[in-house]
Design a protein around this motif. Structure first.
Motif, PDB file in Angstrom:
ATOM      1  N   GLY A 240     -17.919  -5.658   3.717  1.00  7.87           N
ATOM      2  CA  GLY A 240     -17.156  -5.957   4.919  1.00  7.87           C
ATOM      3  C   GLY A 240     -16.463  -4.716   5.462  1.00  7.87           C
ATOM      4  O   GLY A 240     -16.673  -3.597   4.983  1.00  7.87           O
ATOM      5  N   VAL A 241     -15.633  -4.931   6.470  1.00  9.33           N
ATOM      6  CA  VAL A 241     -14.937  -3.828   7.139  1.00  9.33           C
ATOM      7  C   VAL A 241     -13.435  -3.985   6.923  1.00  9.33           C
ATOM      8  O   VAL A 241     -12.878  -5.069   7.102  1.00  9.33           O
ATOM      9  CB  VAL A 241     -15.253  -3.805   8.648  1.00  9.33           C
ATOM     10  CG1 VAL A 241     -14.511  -2.660   9.337  1.00  9.33           C
ATOM     11  CG2 VAL A 241     -16.750  -3.681   8.879  1.00  9.33           C
ATOM     12  N   ALA A 242     -12.791  -2.912   6.505  1.00 11.99           N
ATOM     13  CA  ALA A 242     -11.342  -2.937   6.280  1.00 11.99           C
ATOM     14  C   ALA A 242     -10.609  -3.253   7.577  1.00 11.99           C
ATOM     15  O   ALA A 242     -11.066  -2.892   8.664  1.00 11.99           O
ATOM     16  CB  ALA A 242     -10.884  -1.589   5.723  1.00 11.99           C
TER      17      ALA A 242
ATOM     18  N   PHE B  62      -4.434  -6.374  -4.467  1.00 11.40           N
ATOM     19  CA  PHE B  62      -4.263  -7.815  -4.323  1.00 11.40           C
ATOM     20  C   PHE B  62      -4.257  -8.332  -2.890  1.00 11.40           C
ATOM     21  O   PHE B  62      -4.270  -9.546  -2.676  1.00 11.40           O
ATOM     22  CB  PHE B  62      -2.960  -8.261  -5.002  1.00 11.40           C
ATOM     23  CG  PHE B  62      -1.753  -7.486  -4.555  1.00 11.40           C
ATOM     24  CD1 PHE B  62      -1.149  -7.721  -3.339  1.00 11.40           C
ATOM     25  CD2 PHE B  62      -1.226  -6.490  -5.372  1.00 11.40           C
ATOM     26  CE1 PHE B  62      -0.039  -7.001  -2.938  1.00 11.40           C
ATOM     27  CE2 PHE B  62      -0.110  -5.767  -4.980  1.00 11.40           C
ATOM     28  CZ  PHE B  62       0.486  -6.027  -3.759  1.00 11.40           C
ATOM     29  N   ARG B  63      -4.206  -7.469  -1.884  1.00 12.37           N
ATOM     30  CA  ARG B  63      -4.146  -7.969  -0.508  1.00 12.37           C
ATOM     31  C   ARG B  63      -5.373  -8.818  -0.200  1.00 12.37           C
ATOM     32  O   ARG B  63      -6.472  -8.546  -0.682  1.00 12.37           O
ATOM     33  CB  ARG B  63      -4.029  -6.810   0.485  1.00 12.37           C
ATOM     34  CG  ARG B  63      -2.659  -6.146   0.462  1.00 12.37           C
ATOM     35  CD  ARG B  63      -2.431  -5.224   1.652  1.00 12.37           C
ATOM     36  NE  ARG B  63      -3.337  -4.096   1.695  1.00 12.37           N
ATOM     37  CZ  ARG B  63      -2.978  -2.819   1.546  1.00 12.37           C
ATOM     38  NH1 ARG B  63      -1.710  -2.518   1.309  1.00 12.37           N
ATOM     39  NH2 ARG B  63      -3.872  -1.853   1.626  1.00 12.37           N
ATOM     40  N   GLY B  64      -5.182  -9.827   0.642  1.00 11.39           N
ATOM     41  CA  GLY B  64      -6.247 -10.778   0.944  1.00 11.39           C
ATOM     42  C   GLY B  64      -7.074 -10.390   2.155  1.00 11.39           C
ATOM     43  O   GLY B  64      -7.128  -9.232   2.555  1.00 11.39           O
ATOM     44  N   GLY B  65      -7.700 -11.392   2.769  1.00 12.89           N
ATOM     45  CA  GLY B  65      -8.489 -11.188   3.977  1.00 12.89           C
ATOM     46  C   GLY B  65      -9.698 -10.299   3.760  1.00 12.89           C
ATOM     47  O   GLY B  65     -10.420 -10.416   2.767  1.00 12.89           O
ATOM     48  N   GLN B  66      -9.920  -9.397   4.698  1.00 13.09           N
ATOM     49  CA  GLN B  66     -11.092  -8.520   4.646  1.00 13.09           C
ATOM     50  C   GLN B  66     -11.075  -7.612   3.417  1.00 13.09           C
ATOM     51  O   GLN B  66     -12.119  -7.314   2.847  1.00 13.09           O
ATOM     52  CB  GLN B  66     -11.148  -7.677   5.927  1.00 13.09           C
ATOM     53  CG  GLN B  66     -11.411  -8.496   7.190  1.00 13.09           C
ATOM     54  CD  GLN B  66     -10.863  -7.808   8.425  1.00 13.09           C
ATOM     55  OE1 GLN B  66      -9.673  -7.902   8.730  1.00 13.09           O
ATOM     56  NE2 GLN B  66     -11.727  -7.103   9.143  1.00 13.09           N
ATOM     57  N   GLU B  67      -9.880  -7.196   3.008  1.00 11.17           N
ATOM     58  CA  GLU B  67      -9.784  -6.336   1.832  1.00 11.17           C
ATOM     59  C   GLU B  67     -10.220  -7.078   0.570  1.00 11.17           C
ATOM     60  O   GLU B  67     -10.854  -6.498  -0.323  1.00 11.17           O
ATOM     61  CB  GLU B  67      -8.361  -5.807   1.683  1.00 11.17           C
ATOM     62  CG  GLU B  67      -7.963  -4.823   2.775  1.00 11.17           C
ATOM     63  CD  GLU B  67      -6.558  -4.298   2.592  1.00 11.17           C
ATOM     64  OE1 GLU B  67      -6.413  -3.114   2.260  1.00 11.17           O
ATOM     65  OE2 GLU B  67      -5.608  -5.073   2.779  1.00 11.17           O
TER      66      GLU B  67
END
Length: 516
Positions: free
Chosen positions: A315-317, A351-356
């Motif tokens: 994916g893309v950051a 630990f950050r969510g979403g795309q990361e």
């Protein structure tokens, strides 16, 4: 009596300190490093020139013939003439211009000299002196520049016949550290503390004839450390191919000067945005690959996300943080047979969510991540937050015992307090490297803990890499510090948005006079 390293460093700092009447300390480096490097080049050229004259005093040569012989057999670079054919004609050397410091237009003559050296040596020194805006009288008055040059001239001749490259390089690094210690974020942005650099290089262990690449090379410290470490272990540091890219032109010049002062010539430092315009490429347009990749990129940098880029595995950051984009670039830059990478980043990447989270899952599923090492807080000049080192290996190149899992090391309490920040001692570095290579679990008795965690456990935790999930001793003190910082920033942004909406409603209703 020989001048000591400390005396040389003190004299260089005295020269830098002459700038205090004209500019803030954060800007000293843009003046001092070009002047120091110019003096080094001039002293080296003149030393070799005297050798040439002595060995060829019996030859009947014209000026043109003498120049040709000298540059072919003696000099490795040129110090040309400036303003040729005029009354003001002179060699573009430190000593020539120093003799004219009392005359009007000093900045103009210095600029002309530096530009002449760049033009005469395009393969070595193209754009090495940076923008040179400080040569303008409006930026740096001529009398201040003259004081800096006179004071710097008290430093002994800076050539190999008079002082070693270890001394020269040490003096350069002293100034880098001094500028970062005293001038805050601006200087700290391109200077990673030496002990953190040494730790990453020790973990990756460059070998003779390997290639080393830093996509955010700053002042070049990691590239230099790779060669120095190899030499200290009995290897040949000069055999390394050193490569770096830096977005800021002046900082790239600092890196190139730094490498030259350390007597490292097998290097290439490119200028440009690594994420948007990677300058190291293969003929087919894909990014070039290297044996060792190291970086301390700018943390949580806002960026323009890729739309269609093969580096974007998983994916893309997000636009709000390029942290994982730098990791993706480093992974793409790893040699498929023996590539390994080490990067320093804030704990949020764990630990950050979403795309990361999607990128993190792909990296873990393909077993690229070898180790997560938690470092103490307040190690860096530009931030006090705790950071971590992530170590990656090219697909399928982990040792058998490291496959299918990640080694976690918590070294957050291993530091010594210094004046402005915490530091890692040599013993701290040795212990962390030993724990990394042994891979065995430890319970914190030595001041840090280590544990190899199977991939299944990480998957069960939703691909969360927060160190506190796997090393419980850290949970009470540090587990959620990164989370708390992120939560605070999010809450603060939401509060500001709410207040802006409230003020807009009040203003529309004709109610004024509210302050934040």
């Amino acid at each position: 009596m020989a001048v000591t390293q400390q005396e040389i460093e003190n004299r260089l700092w005295d020269a830098a300190d002459e700038l205090r009447v004209a500019m803030p300390e954060a800007q000293y480096s843009s003046v001092v490093f070009p002047l120091m490097f110019w003096k080094y080049l001039s002293d080296t050229w003149e030393h070799t020139h005297q050798t040439f004259l002595k060995e060829n005093e019996d030859l009947d040569l014209s000026a043109e013939e003498a120049d040709e012989v000298e540059y072919s057999n003696y000099q490795t670079f040129k110090i040309p003439f400036i303003f040729p054919g005029t009354v003001a004609e002179s060699r573009a050397s430190w000593s020539s211009i120093l003799a004219t410091v009392a005359q009007h237009g000093l900045g103009q003559r210095v600029r002309a000299s530096l530009q002449a050296i760049e033009s005469a040596n395009p393969d070595k020194f193209s754009r090495i002196f940076g923008s040179m805006t400080w040569t303008s009288e409006a930026v740096l008055p001529g009398e201040v520049l003259a004081s800096v040059m006179r004071t710097m001239n008290r430093v002994p001749k800076m050539h190999e016949g008079n002082m070693s490259h270890d001394v020269l390089g040490g003096a350069y690094e002293y100034l880098l550290k001094r500028f970062s210690d005293g001038s805050g974020t601006r200087a700290g942005q391109f200077f990673t503390p030496r002990e953190v650099v040494e730790l990453i290089i020790e973990l990756l262990g460059p070998k003779n004839h390997e290639s080393v690449y830093d996509p955010t090379c700053g002042s070049g410290g990691m590239l230099i450390a790779a060669a120095s470490l190899l030499k200290s272990h009995g290897g040949r540091g000069y055999t390394l191919s050193l490569n770096g890219q830096e977005a800021v032109t002046d900082t790239a010049g600092v890196a190139r000067m730094n490498l030259f002062m350390h007597n490292l010539t097998e290097f290439k430092v490119e200028v440009g945005d690594t994420l948007r315009d990677p300058r190291f490429k293969k003929p087919d347009g894909s990014v070039k690959q290297f044996d060792v990749i190291v970086a301390n990129p700018p943390y949580s940098l806002k960026w323009r996300p890729w739309t269609n880029d093969p580096r974007a595995i998983g994916g893309v950051a997000p636009q709000s943080s390029a942290d994982w984009a730098f990791v993706q670039h480093m992974i793409a830059s790893m040699d498929p047979k023996k590539g390994r990478a080490g990067v320093v980043l804030p704990h949020g990447v764990l630990f950050r969510g979403g795309q990361e989270a999607a990128i993190r899952q792909r990296v873990l599923d393909t077993d690229l991540l070898e180790a997560v090492i938690g470092l103490p807080a307040n190690l860096f000049y530009s931030t006090t937050i705790p950071t971590c080192i992530l170590v990656f290996r090219a697909p399928g190149t982990k040792t058998p015992e490291r496959q299918g899992g990640v080694l976690f090391i918590d070294a957050s309490t291993r530091f010594t307090k210094a004046k402005n920040r915490n530091v890692l001692t040599d013993a701290n570095i040795t212990d962390i490297v030993t724990a990394y290579h042994s891979g065995s679990d430890s319970d914190g008795a030595a001041g840090f803990s280590a544990r190899f965690v199977p991939s299944a456990e990480i998957v069960a935790n939703g691909y969360d890499l927060n160190i506190g999930r796997y090393i419980k001793q850290t949970a009470a003190e540090q587990e959620d510090l990164g989370t708390l910082i992120d939560a605070y920033n999010i809450a603060r942004a939401e509060r500001q948005k709410t207040e802006q909406r409230m003020l807009a409603v009040l203003s529309a209703a004709g109610i004024e006079g509210f302050d934040e």
